[in-house]
Design a protein around this motif. Structure first.
Motif, PDB file in Angstrom:
ATOM      1  N   VAL A   1       0.860  -1.182   0.000  1.00 38.77           N
ATOM      2  CA  VAL A   1       0.000   0.000   0.000  1.00 38.77           C
ATOM      3  C   VAL A   1       0.899   1.235   0.000  1.00 38.77           C
ATOM      4  O   VAL A   1       1.811   1.331   0.823  1.00 38.77           O
ATOM      5  CB  VAL A   1      -0.929   0.014   1.226  1.00 38.77           C
ATOM      6  N   PRO A   2       0.701   2.187  -0.909  1.00 37.26           N
ATOM      7  CA  PRO A   2       1.609   3.340  -0.997  1.00 37.26           C
ATOM      8  C   PRO A   2       1.638   4.150   0.294  1.00 37.26           C
ATOM      9  O   PRO A   2       0.586   4.483   0.858  1.00 37.26           O
ATOM     10  CB  PRO A   2       1.018   4.162  -2.152  1.00 37.26           C
ATOM     11  N   VAL A   3       2.822   4.488   0.758  1.00 34.56           N
ATOM     12  CA  VAL A   3       2.948   5.231   2.006  1.00 34.56           C
ATOM     13  C   VAL A   3       2.296   6.603   1.903  1.00 34.56           C
ATOM     14  O   VAL A   3       1.770   7.145   2.890  1.00 34.56           O
ATOM     15  CB  VAL A   3       4.432   5.361   2.422  1.00 34.56           C
ATOM     16  N   GLU A   4       2.287   7.190   0.700  1.00 39.94           N
ATOM     17  CA  GLU A   4       1.707   8.526   0.562  1.00 39.94           C
ATOM     18  C   GLU A   4       0.212   8.535   0.862  1.00 39.94           C
ATOM     19  O   GLU A   4      -0.335   9.578   1.227  1.00 39.94           O
ATOM     20  CB  GLU A   4       1.986   9.104  -0.823  1.00 39.94           C
ATOM     21  N   TRP A   5      -0.462   7.408   0.690  1.00 42.00           N
ATOM     22  CA  TRP A   5      -1.878   7.360   1.056  1.00 42.00           C
ATOM     23  C   TRP A   5      -2.059   7.718   2.528  1.00 42.00           C
ATOM     24  O   TRP A   5      -2.978   8.457   2.886  1.00 42.00           O
ATOM     25  CB  TRP A   5      -2.448   5.963   0.804  1.00 42.00           C
ATOM     26  N   PHE A   6      -1.186   7.193   3.379  1.00 42.52           N
ATOM     27  CA  PHE A   6      -1.295   7.470   4.811  1.00 42.52           C
ATOM     28  C   PHE A   6      -0.733   8.846   5.153  1.00 42.52           C
ATOM     29  O   PHE A   6      -1.273   9.548   6.006  1.00 42.52           O
ATOM     30  CB  PHE A   6      -0.558   6.396   5.605  1.00 42.52           C
ATOM     31  N   ALA A   7       0.338   9.229   4.495  1.00 40.37           N
ATOM     32  CA  ALA A   7       0.951  10.521   4.797  1.00 40.37           C
ATOM     33  C   ALA A   7       0.031  11.673   4.415  1.00 40.37           C
ATOM     34  O   ALA A   7      -0.134  12.642   5.176  1.00 40.37           O
ATOM     35  CB  ALA A   7       2.288  10.649   4.079  1.00 40.37           C
ATOM     36  N   GLU A   8      -0.586  11.575   3.234  1.00 43.77           N
ATOM     37  CA  GLU A   8      -1.455  12.659   2.762  1.00 43.77           C
ATOM     38  C   GLU A   8      -2.871  12.536   3.310  1.00 43.77           C
ATOM     39  O   GLU A   8      -3.566  13.543   3.469  1.00 43.77           O
ATOM     40  CB  GLU A   8      -1.465  12.665   1.233  1.00 43.77           C
ATOM     41  N   ASP A   9      -3.308  11.292   3.540  1.00 50.46           N
ATOM     42  CA  ASP A   9      -4.623  11.003   4.130  1.00 50.46           C
ATOM     43  C   ASP A   9      -5.753  11.717   3.394  1.00 50.46           C
ATOM     44  O   ASP A   9      -6.670  12.270   4.010  1.00 50.46           O
ATOM     45  CB  ASP A   9      -4.639  11.394   5.619  1.00 50.46           C
ATOM     46  N   THR A  10      -5.682  11.692   2.087  1.00 43.79           N
ATOM     47  CA  THR A  10      -6.733  12.307   1.271  1.00 43.79           C
ATOM     48  C   THR A  10      -7.759  11.252   0.884  1.00 43.79           C
ATOM     49  O   THR A  10      -7.475  10.054   0.889  1.00 43.79           O
ATOM     50  CB  THR A  10      -6.141  12.935   0.003  1.00 43.79           C
ATOM     51  N   PRO A  11      -8.976  11.671   0.526  1.00 42.44           N
ATOM     52  CA  PRO A  11      -9.996  10.689   0.127  1.00 42.44           C
ATOM     53  C   PRO A  11      -9.574   9.915  -1.112  1.00 42.44           C
ATOM     54  O   PRO A  11      -8.850  10.424  -1.972  1.00 42.44           O
ATOM     55  CB  PRO A  11     -11.230  11.564  -0.161  1.00 42.44           C
ATOM     56  N   PHE A  12     -10.029   8.665  -1.206  1.00 37.69           N
ATOM     57  CA  PHE A  12      -9.796   7.893  -2.415  1.00 37.69           C
ATOM     58  C   PHE A  12     -10.585   8.517  -3.558  1.00 37.69           C
ATOM     59  O   PHE A  12     -11.673   9.049  -3.370  1.00 37.69           O
ATOM     60  CB  PHE A  12     -10.226   6.441  -2.204  1.00 37.69           C
ATOM     61  N   GLY A  13     -10.036   8.441  -4.761  1.00 35.39           N
ATOM     62  CA  GLY A  13     -10.635   9.151  -5.878  1.00 35.39           C
ATOM     63  C   GLY A  13     -11.988   8.629  -6.308  1.00 35.39           C
ATOM     64  O   GLY A  13     -12.967   9.377  -6.375  1.00 35.39           O
ATOM     65  N   ASP A  14     -12.082   7.353  -6.606  1.00 36.33           N
ATOM     66  CA  ASP A  14     -13.326   6.775  -7.094  1.00 36.33           C
ATOM     67  C   ASP A  14     -13.234   5.259  -6.942  1.00 36.33           C
ATOM     68  O   ASP A  14     -12.154   4.714  -6.697  1.00 36.33           O
ATOM     69  CB  ASP A  14     -13.580   7.171  -8.556  1.00 36.33           C
ATOM     70  N   PRO A  15     -14.343   4.545  -7.079  1.00 41.01           N
ATOM     71  CA  PRO A  15     -14.310   3.093  -6.895  1.00 41.01           C
ATOM     72  C   PRO A  15     -13.353   2.366  -7.828  1.00 41.01           C
ATOM     73  O   PRO A  15     -12.731   1.371  -7.428  1.00 41.01           O
ATOM     74  CB  PRO A  15     -15.765   2.685  -7.152  1.00 41.01           C
ATOM     75  N   ALA A  16     -13.233   2.827  -9.059  1.00 39.42           N
ATOM     76  CA  ALA A  16     -12.340   2.150  -9.997  1.00 39.42           C
ATOM     77  C   ALA A  16     -10.891   2.267  -9.559  1.00 39.42           C
ATOM     78  O   ALA A  16     -10.123   1.303  -9.633  1.00 39.42           O
ATOM     79  CB  ALA A  16     -12.517   2.718 -11.401  1.00 39.42           C
ATOM     80  N   GLN A  17     -10.503   3.449  -9.102  1.00 42.07           N
ATOM     81  CA  GLN A  17      -9.128   3.646  -8.641  1.00 42.07           C
ATOM     82  C   GLN A  17      -8.853   2.907  -7.341  1.00 42.07           C
ATOM     83  O   GLN A  17      -7.711   2.528  -7.063  1.00 42.07           O
ATOM     84  CB  GLN A  17      -8.839   5.141  -8.472  1.00 42.07           C
ATOM     85  N   LEU A  18      -9.865   2.690  -6.543  1.00 44.55           N
ATOM     86  CA  LEU A  18      -9.682   1.975  -5.280  1.00 44.55           C
ATOM     87  C   LEU A  18      -9.604   0.468  -5.501  1.00 44.55           C
ATOM     88  O   LEU A  18      -8.758  -0.212  -4.910  1.00 44.55           O
ATOM     89  CB  LEU A  18     -10.835   2.302  -4.329  1.00 44.55           C
ATOM     90  N   PHE A  19     -10.465  -0.072  -6.361  1.00 46.74           N
ATOM     91  CA  PHE A  19     -10.585  -1.515  -6.488  1.00 46.74           C
ATOM     92  C   PHE A  19      -9.943  -2.102  -7.737  1.00 46.74           C
ATOM     93  O   PHE A  19      -9.339  -3.181  -7.677  1.00 46.74           O
ATOM     94  CB  PHE A  19     -12.070  -1.922  -6.480  1.00 46.74           C
ATOM     95  N   VAL A  20     -10.096  -1.459  -8.874  1.00 49.19           N
ATOM     96  CA  VAL A  20      -9.779  -2.111 -10.145  1.00 49.19           C
ATOM     97  C   VAL A  20      -8.362  -1.794 -10.618  1.00 49.19           C
ATOM     98  O   VAL A  20      -7.540  -2.701 -10.817  1.00 49.19           O
ATOM     99  CB  VAL A  20     -10.797  -1.712 -11.238  1.00 49.19           C
ATOM    100  N   VAL A  21      -8.064  -0.533 -10.812  1.00 48.47           N
ATOM    101  CA  VAL A  21      -6.820  -0.137 -11.483  1.00 48.47           C
ATOM    102  C   VAL A  21      -5.564  -0.666 -10.794  1.00 48.47           C
ATOM    103  O   VAL A  21      -4.660  -1.184 -11.466  1.00 48.47           O
ATOM    104  CB  VAL A  21      -6.768   1.393 -11.645  1.00 48.47           C
ATOM    105  N   PRO A  22      -5.440  -0.603  -9.458  1.00 43.32           N
ATOM    106  CA  PRO A  22      -4.178  -1.031  -8.838  1.00 43.32           C
ATOM    107  C   PRO A  22      -4.068  -2.526  -8.569  1.00 43.32           C
ATOM    108  O   PRO A  22      -3.020  -2.979  -8.117  1.00 43.32           O
ATOM    109  CB  PRO A  22      -4.176  -0.248  -7.520  1.00 43.32           C
ATOM    110  N   ASP A  23      -5.126  -3.296  -8.821  1.00 44.40           N
ATOM    111  CA  ASP A  23      -5.151  -4.695  -8.393  1.00 44.40           C
ATOM    112  C   ASP A  23      -4.834  -5.620  -9.567  1.00 44.40           C
ATOM    113  O   ASP A  23      -5.693  -5.957 -10.375  1.00 44.40           O
ATOM    114  CB  ASP A  23      -6.523  -5.042  -7.809  1.00 44.40           C
ATOM    115  N   HIS A  24      -3.572  -6.065  -9.657  1.00 43.25           N
ATOM    116  CA  HIS A  24      -3.186  -6.895 -10.792  1.00 43.25           C
ATOM    117  C   HIS A  24      -3.831  -8.279 -10.749  1.00 43.25           C
ATOM    118  O   HIS A  24      -3.957  -8.937 -11.785  1.00 43.25           O
ATOM    119  CB  HIS A  24      -1.664  -7.012 -10.898  1.00 43.25           C
ATOM    120  N   TYR A  25      -4.242  -8.760  -9.571  1.00 44.18           N
ATOM    121  CA  TYR A  25      -5.009 -10.000  -9.522  1.00 44.18           C
ATOM    122  C   TYR A  25      -6.291  -9.853 -10.349  1.00 44.18           C
ATOM    123  O   TYR A  25      -6.698 -10.746 -11.080  1.00 44.18           O
ATOM    124  CB  TYR A  25      -5.415 -10.325  -8.081  1.00 44.18           C
ATOM    125  N   LEU A  26      -6.932  -8.714 -10.174  1.00 36.41           N
ATOM    126  CA  LEU A  26      -8.217  -8.461 -10.808  1.00 36.41           C
ATOM    127  C   LEU A  26      -8.053  -8.195 -12.304  1.00 36.41           C
ATOM    128  O   LEU A  26      -8.736  -8.797 -13.136  1.00 36.41           O
ATOM    129  CB  LEU A  26      -8.883  -7.284 -10.101  1.00 36.41           C
TER     130      LEU A  26
END
Length: 472
Positions: free
Chosen positions: A42-67
């Motif tokens: 999980v990218p460290v900047e997610w925790f450092a910046e603590d900003t909202p996730f952009g959209d469902p696709a960016q949260l679930f689909v785009v980063p998940d190579h299993y999917l």
């Protein structure tokens, strides 16, 4: 579906009624334990910046190579799934379209661990009551989008929601660690930890090697113009990682070879690489040598050394050229460990300050090589099923093939190894259920007492991971 989508409370537990009843009790002792996620991406900047996730696709689909790899196998393309562009196809910019393609392909995940992780996240975290499909895609998208817009769904808050006690990120060896410094100032220094990943620096024939060395030199403030200064820069950065809270290094070589070179040969090959004249054979020998040197450095600074070889990265040249590494075309390869690890274990396997966790995606070697090695060398622990093997039946086979030789005490505890943040609680839950089923069988066969099974389950789910990754 006429009934709301729900998940069976006994999912992934044994089907046999006698064993299932025991498994329920064992799983009940681990279900609500904190999550210890010591190997993840999980990218460290997610925790450092603590900003909202952009959209469902960016949260679930785009980063998940299993999917994405499963959908690509059924005719989708990475551009249509939002991963990137090719000369012939532009990346999809509409997250709702990406989501629709994912939901339309839901049936392809039947029987896979990805299905288990996703349905756990949808039902348990987001309260989704409809199975994904082409018809339900928009409704689910809107429900997930509304949820991730809530203040309580930011990355730091989710650490509490998911019950994550500690999580390790994976960081380049030349990383500034500024995000971890920021997290430490905000009180998260003991909860979000860096991990030292030097792979690009140890493979001299990679196209970006000299650029990576320049980044290392800048970060360590060491002029890297020789083999000796290269080693010193690595040591400097390792010390910085330790000071920032790191507990481990991470090495993803293709082969497990740890044969050391003599200093003169190592210097000669390094100088050839600086001059752009290194051969593939020299680079391969040097990478094995550097695994030996990384082990030596772990004895010095106390960082746990994680080794997970055996994956042929970027199997498809076209997607690699278009999208870069780690985009789904990585395939397991046959891996040899007994001879390959002998140099490092012979030198450091009994060293009181060396801790070595070895993973594999070649399950043929569990009983033949890795369990016997972990079952005798004090420094080595056998890593949990990782990538391609983090599936229910593969995890059961791991327990069956490795436990009788290595025992439970020589295993690392579960690691989730994921970039998909919302899958972390699901992955740990599945591992706990599989372990409960295995332990329940031992109880049902009168090979273990129930109290021992419960204690072992708690070890595997929680204590083993903490113990395997101590503070340096």
């Amino acid at each position: 579906m006429s009934e709301p989508w729900t998940l069976h409370p006994d999912r992934a537990l044994p089907a046999d009624p006698t064993t299932r009843n025991i498994a329920r009790e064992v799983y009940g002792a681990t279900r609500d334990l904190p999550v210890v996620s010591m190997h993840g991406h999980v990218p460290v900047e997610w925790f450092a910046e603590d900003t909202p996730f952009g959209d469902p696709a960016q949260l679930f689909v785009v980063p998940d190579h299993y999917l994405t790899r499963m959908l690509v196998s059924q005719g989708e393309t990475l551009p249509r799934l939002g991963v990137g562009s090719t000369p012939d196809e532009a990346v999809e910019q509409d997250p709702r379209q990406i989501w629709r393609r994912f939901c339309a392909g839901w049936q392809h995940f039947r029987g896979t661990p990805t299905r288990y992780w996703l349905e756990h996240a949808f039902v348990e975290i987001f309260g989704v009551t409809q199975r994904p499909s082409a018809e339900t895609a928009d409704a689910i998208y809107d429900q997930v989008a509304a949820r991730i817009a809530e203040p309580g769904f930011r990355p730091r808050a989710l650490l509490d929601t998911f019950g994550i006690e500690v999580i390790a990120t994976t960081d380049a060896a030349w990383a500034s660690l500024e995000d971890h410094t920021r997290l430490a100032k905000d009180g998260y220094g003991d909860r979000v930890l860096p991990t030292f990943r030097p792979d690009p620096l140890l493979h001299l024939d990679r196209a970006t090697w000299r650029d990576e060395v320049a980044l290392l030199a800048r970060a360590a403030d060491v002029e890297v113009d020789s083999y000796a200064s290269y080693l010193e820069a690595l040591r400097v950065q390792r010390r910085r990682f330790v000071e920032a809270g790191a507990r481990a290094t991470d090495h993803g070589h293709l082969a497990a070879d740890t044969t050391p070179l003599d200093d003169a040969e190592a210097r000669r090959i390094f100088d050839a690489a600086l001059a752009g004249e290194v051969t593939a054979a020299e680079a391969e020998a040097f990478s094995g040598h550097m695994l030996f040197e990384m082990a030596r450095m772990s004895c010095e600074d106390g960082l746990v050394m994680q080794l997970h070889p055996g994956v042929l990265r970027n199997h498809a040249s076209g997607p690699f050229a278009a999208f870069g590494p780690d985009k789904g075309y990585d395939i397991p390869a046959v891996t040899e460990f007994t001879r390959s690890l002998r140099p490092v274990l012979d030198a450091f396997g009994h060293h009181p300050d060396f801790r070595f966790i070895v993973f594999t995606v070649d399950e043929d070697v569990y009983s033949r090589e890795l369990a016997p090695l972990a079952g005798v060398y004090p420094a080595m622990k056998l890593g949990a099923p990782w990538w391609f093997l983090d599936a229910p039946d593969a995890m059961r086979r791991f327990r069956e093939s490795a436990t009788e030789t290595a025992g439970f005490s020589n295993m690392s505890g579960f690691v989730d190894d994921t970039r998909a943040f919302c899958s972390i609680p699901a992955r740990h839950d599945l591992a706990r259920r599989i372990d409960a089923g295995y332990l329940a069988r031992l109880v049902a066969e009168h090979r273990l007492e129930l109290d021992e099974a419960v204690e072992t389950a708690v070890d595997l789910a929680y204590r083993s991971a903490l113990n395997a990754y101590p503070r340096p």
